[in-house]
Design an enzyme around this catalytic site. Structure first.
Site, PDB file in Angstrom:
ATOM      1  N   LYS A  44      49.129  80.099  42.304  1.00  0.00           N
ATOM      2  CA  LYS A  44      49.483  79.221  43.461  1.00  0.00           C
ATOM      3  C   LYS A  44      48.427  78.321  43.622  1.00  0.00           C
ATOM      4  O   LYS A  44      47.297  78.649  43.773  1.00  0.00           O
ATOM      5  CB  LYS A  44      49.650  80.079  44.650  1.00  0.00           C
ATOM      6  CG  LYS A  44      50.001  79.374  45.897  1.00  0.00           C
ATOM      7  CD  LYS A  44      50.180  80.378  47.171  1.00  0.00           C
ATOM      8  CE  LYS A  44      50.057  79.471  48.529  1.00  0.00           C
ATOM      9  NZ  LYS A  44      50.352  80.281  49.646  1.00  0.00           N
ATOM     10  N   ASP A  73      47.259  74.088  53.011  1.00  0.00           N
ATOM     11  CA  ASP A  73      48.392  74.706  53.638  1.00  0.00           C
ATOM     12  C   ASP A  73      48.379  74.643  55.423  1.00  0.00           C
ATOM     13  O   ASP A  73      47.665  75.342  55.839  1.00  0.00           O
ATOM     14  CB  ASP A  73      48.552  76.308  53.331  1.00  0.00           C
ATOM     15  CG  ASP A  73      49.958  77.014  53.886  1.00  0.00           C
ATOM     16  OD1 ASP A  73      50.858  76.099  54.328  1.00  0.00           O
ATOM     17  OD2 ASP A  73      49.943  78.262  53.841  1.00  0.00           O
ATOM     18  N   LYS A 109      50.628  75.840  61.322  1.00  0.00           N
ATOM     19  CA  LYS A 109      49.581  76.979  61.583  1.00  0.00           C
ATOM     20  C   LYS A 109      48.812  76.453  62.885  1.00  0.00           C
ATOM     21  O   LYS A 109      48.649  75.624  63.261  1.00  0.00           O
ATOM     22  CB  LYS A 109      48.752  77.207  60.504  1.00  0.00           C
ATOM     23  CG  LYS A 109      49.199  77.771  59.257  1.00  0.00           C
ATOM     24  CD  LYS A 109      48.370  77.980  58.374  1.00  0.00           C
ATOM     25  CE  LYS A 109      48.973  78.697  56.861  1.00  0.00           C
ATOM     26  NZ  LYS A 109      49.206  79.976  57.186  1.00  0.00           N
ATOM     27  N   ASP A 148      43.882  77.593  49.754  1.00  0.00           N
ATOM     28  CA  ASP A 148      45.143  78.113  49.387  1.00  0.00           C
ATOM     29  C   ASP A 148      45.660  77.834  47.870  1.00  0.00           C
ATOM     30  O   ASP A 148      46.653  78.231  47.292  1.00  0.00           O
ATOM     31  CB  ASP A 148      45.929  77.540  50.294  1.00  0.00           C
ATOM     32  CG  ASP A 148      47.382  78.636  50.538  1.00  0.00           C
ATOM     33  OD1 ASP A 148      47.140  79.977  50.144  1.00  0.00           O
ATOM     34  OD2 ASP A 148      48.434  78.252  50.918  1.00  0.00           O
ATOM     35  N   ASP A 207      56.014  77.663  56.284  1.00  0.00           N
ATOM     36  CA  ASP A 207      54.715  78.266  56.185  1.00  0.00           C
ATOM     37  C   ASP A 207      54.763  79.343  54.902  1.00  0.00           C
ATOM     38  O   ASP A 207      53.724  79.613  54.457  1.00  0.00           O
ATOM     39  CB  ASP A 207      53.983  78.691  57.478  1.00  0.00           C
ATOM     40  CG  ASP A 207      52.474  79.187  57.131  1.00  0.00           C
ATOM     41  OD1 ASP A 207      51.802  78.586  56.253  1.00  0.00           O
ATOM     42  OD2 ASP A 207      52.122  79.701  58.249  1.00  0.00           O
ATOM     43  N   GLU A 245      55.468  78.887  52.038  1.00  0.00           N
ATOM     44  CA  GLU A 245      55.647  77.975  50.863  1.00  0.00           C
ATOM     45  C   GLU A 245      55.035  78.193  49.727  1.00  0.00           C
ATOM     46  O   GLU A 245      55.643  77.719  48.499  1.00  0.00           O
ATOM     47  CB  GLU A 245      54.780  76.428  51.225  1.00  0.00           C
ATOM     48  CG  GLU A 245      53.369  76.605  50.952  1.00  0.00           C
ATOM     49  CD  GLU A 245      52.544  77.646  51.577  1.00  0.00           C
ATOM     50  OE1 GLU A 245      53.013  78.096  52.728  1.00  0.00           O
ATOM     51  OE2 GLU A 245      51.606  77.842  51.075  1.00  0.00           O
ATOM     52  N   ARG A 247      55.622  81.045  47.935  1.00  0.00           N
ATOM     53  CA  ARG A 247      56.527  81.700  47.170  1.00  0.00           C
ATOM     54  C   ARG A 247      57.543  80.893  46.454  1.00  0.00           C
ATOM     55  O   ARG A 247      58.249  80.851  45.494  1.00  0.00           O
ATOM     56  CB  ARG A 247      57.358  82.845  47.853  1.00  0.00           C
ATOM     57  CG  ARG A 247      57.869  82.463  49.152  1.00  0.00           C
ATOM     58  CD  ARG A 247      58.262  83.724  50.059  1.00  0.00           C
ATOM     59  NE  ARG A 247      57.192  83.966  50.891  1.00  0.00           N
ATOM     60  CZ  ARG A 247      57.041  84.856  51.967  1.00  0.00           C
ATOM     61  NH1 ARG A 247      58.143  85.644  51.909  1.00  0.00           N
ATOM     62  NH2 ARG A 247      56.015  85.221  52.578  1.00  0.00           N
TER      63      ARG A 247
END
Ligand code: BES
Ligand code: ZN
Ligand code: ZN
Length: 502
Positions: free
Chosen positions: A268, A273, A280, A291, A350, A352, A354
């Site tokens: 990833k 993020d 968030k 991230d 959020d 994101e 996956r």
């Protein structure tokens, strides 16, 4: 750092300082420590009697040698109980010892194997000491304008002393391997520690280019138009809210002969993020620069796999994108279509990771990779379940999962398998699309794993959730504050094990 393996006696070693170990519960100095004690007229034995030197893991005692031995000082590192000694404890002890020695301005250190009389093999100790030293003195000072100061002494030379003649070859090889894997973990740390304005998707692609050039790897970078052509709708959905161009990075190492990809490492690469429209909270949001740790770890791992010349064909795939709530951002309720045609209802922007992984996994499948291992800072739920200590492992093939768990054991990177019972699939059911991107009903880490499984088909696959383990807010052993470099060493160890099995 230059690393040497020598048969010389520790008391004759010409270094700024020497480091030796002491076990907990030992009444008097043994081995090299006994020789040092003799040179010091019994002073070490006295300190042990008085309980100043206890030998507890993590303990360090420093004595100036005042000309009694060749080196300027002696560091005595606690190793814990002899019976409980492991390579990982040696790795930590070497890290603590080297860190403590550079704080005293020592630039060259001779260390003994720390394993004398224990069940740890000489080559495992040699590898662990090398890794511990490199990981333990790691610093990220790129953005400090003052380059001098106390934290800035570099450990230039490490000599592993007291290695028996018959063991020198094995120990040398292990030190070389340890250096390569630890340097790869430090490369991942460097990438993860960078703030997102210095580690954009384009910056990640530049680093991949350098890794490719340095190690003769094949590099492909897909631009946005390429992703559009391949209909990577899930990845492109995440990309919509950011001005940074997305990059889809592919590094290929074909050390195994033939054309088949035996292992695809998918990481990833969310360079920041914010959560997107499902924003968030601002508290600790700065940590979301990390991230992309999964992406960094697979780039770093393939660099080590190539440097070690492992006999295996590996591809590293990193979808690199920023998740921001710009005017064009994707929104909760939107429906995206992934490369394999599956439609996804967005519940939270959020979730994101996956989404970008969905398309990257489809792409790994298109390459007909035999096995896929993905690595991602995927869920806060994994931090709730396993804390900052242990990586969550899931997948569809127990043999591959066992391989990962074994690699984690060998490297000291803790891993724990979570269940993937069919019933968990229910959590991702959507009323409007084939699947939704945020599960309802607990088990947040597993429902994310189940989501990913929809994009791997029947290919053997394992998923590593490193949300808790990729970053540390405190220092301990060979873990520094900030990026940990997890699970680079385990990925390399897995590739090595797979290459040997062929
Ligand atoms: N990047 C986060 C996961 C994360 C959390 C990593 C803490 C490191 C530390 C991920 O993209 C995320 O936000 N996941 C959501 C999913 C939820 C909306 C279903 C989460 O875990 O809250
Ligand atoms: Zn997120
Ligand atoms: Zn994320």
């Amino acid at each position: 750092m230059e690393i040497y393996v020598k048969t010389i006696d520790i008391i004759k070693a010409k270094a700024d300082a020497v480091a030796v170990g002491v076990f907990e519960g030992e009444k008097k100095p043994a081995g090299d420590l006994a020789a040092i004690d003799k040179a010091f007229d019994g002073a070490v034995a006295g300190l042990m009697r008085r309980g100043e030197i206890k030998g507890k893991a993590g303990e360090v005692n420093y004595i100036h040698s005042l000309g009694r031995i060749a080196a300027g000082g002696v560091l005595i590192a606690g190793l814990g109980k002899k019976k409980e000694l492991t390579a990982d404890k040696i790795r930590s002890a070497a890290a603590v010892a080297c860190r403590s020695l550079i704080s005293k301005k020592n630039k060259s250190v001779a260390i003994n194997t720390l394993a004398a009389g224990s069940s740890v093999k000489i080559e495992d100790a040699a590898r662990a000491i090398t890794e511990g030293a490199i990981l333990g003195v790691y610093n990220f000072r790129v953005h400090k304008s003052k380059k001098d100061g106390n934290n800035n002494t570099e450990l230039k030379k490490l000599t592993l002393a007291g290695v028996g003649r018959g063991d020198t070859k094995k120990a040398k090889r292990a030190c070389e391997e340890g250096k390569i894997t630890a340097e790869a973990a430090c490369l991942a740390r460097d990438m993860v520690n960078q703030p997102s304005n210095h580690m954009t998707p384009a910056d990640m692609a530049e680093i991949a280019k350098k890794v490719a050039e340095d190690n003769c790897l094949e590099l492909t970078i897909f631009e946005k138009e390429d992703m559009q052509k391949m209909e990577m709708g899930a990845l492109l959905g995440v990309d919509q809210g950011s001005c940074q161009p997305p990059k889809f990075i592919i590094l290929k190492y074909m050390g195994g002969g033939g054309k088949d990809i035996e292992l695809a490492l998918v990481g990833k690469g969310i360079t920041f993020d914010s959560g997107g429209i499902s924003l968030k909270p601002s508290n600790k949001m700065e940590e979301m620069k990390t991230d992309m740790a999964g992406g960094a770890s697979v780039i770093a791992a393939i660099s080590a796999i190539a440097r070690l010349k492992l006999a295996i064909n590996v591809v590293a795939i990193v979808p690199a994108v920023e998740n921001l709530p710009g005017g064009k951002a994707f929104k909760p309720g939107d429906v995206l279509k992934a490369m394999n045609g599956k439609t996804i209802e967005i519940i939270s922007t959020d979730a994101e990771g996956r989404l970008i992984l969905a398309d990257a996994l489809c792409y790994a499948n298109k390459l007909k990779a035999k096995r896929i291992v993905d690595v991602a800072t995927l869920t806060g739920a994994c931090v709730v379940a396993l804390g900052y200590i242990t990586t969550g492992v899931m997948g569809n093939n127990q043999k591959l999962i066992d391989g990962i768990l074994a690699a984690g054991k060998e490297t000291g990177e803790y891993m724990w398998q979570l269940p993937m019972f069919e019933e968990y699939k229910e959590l991702n059911k959507s009323d409007v699309a084939d699947i939704k991107n945020a599960g309802s009903g607990g088990a947040g880490t597993i429902s994310a794993g189940q989501f990913l499984s929809e994009f791997v088909g029947k290919t053997f696959w394992a998923h590593l959730d490193i949300a808790g383990t990729s970053y540390s807010s405190k220092e301990s052993g060979y873990t520094r504050k900030g990026a940990t470099g997890v699970p680079v060493r385990s990925l390399v160890s897995l590739a090595a094990a797979l290459s040997k099995k062929k």
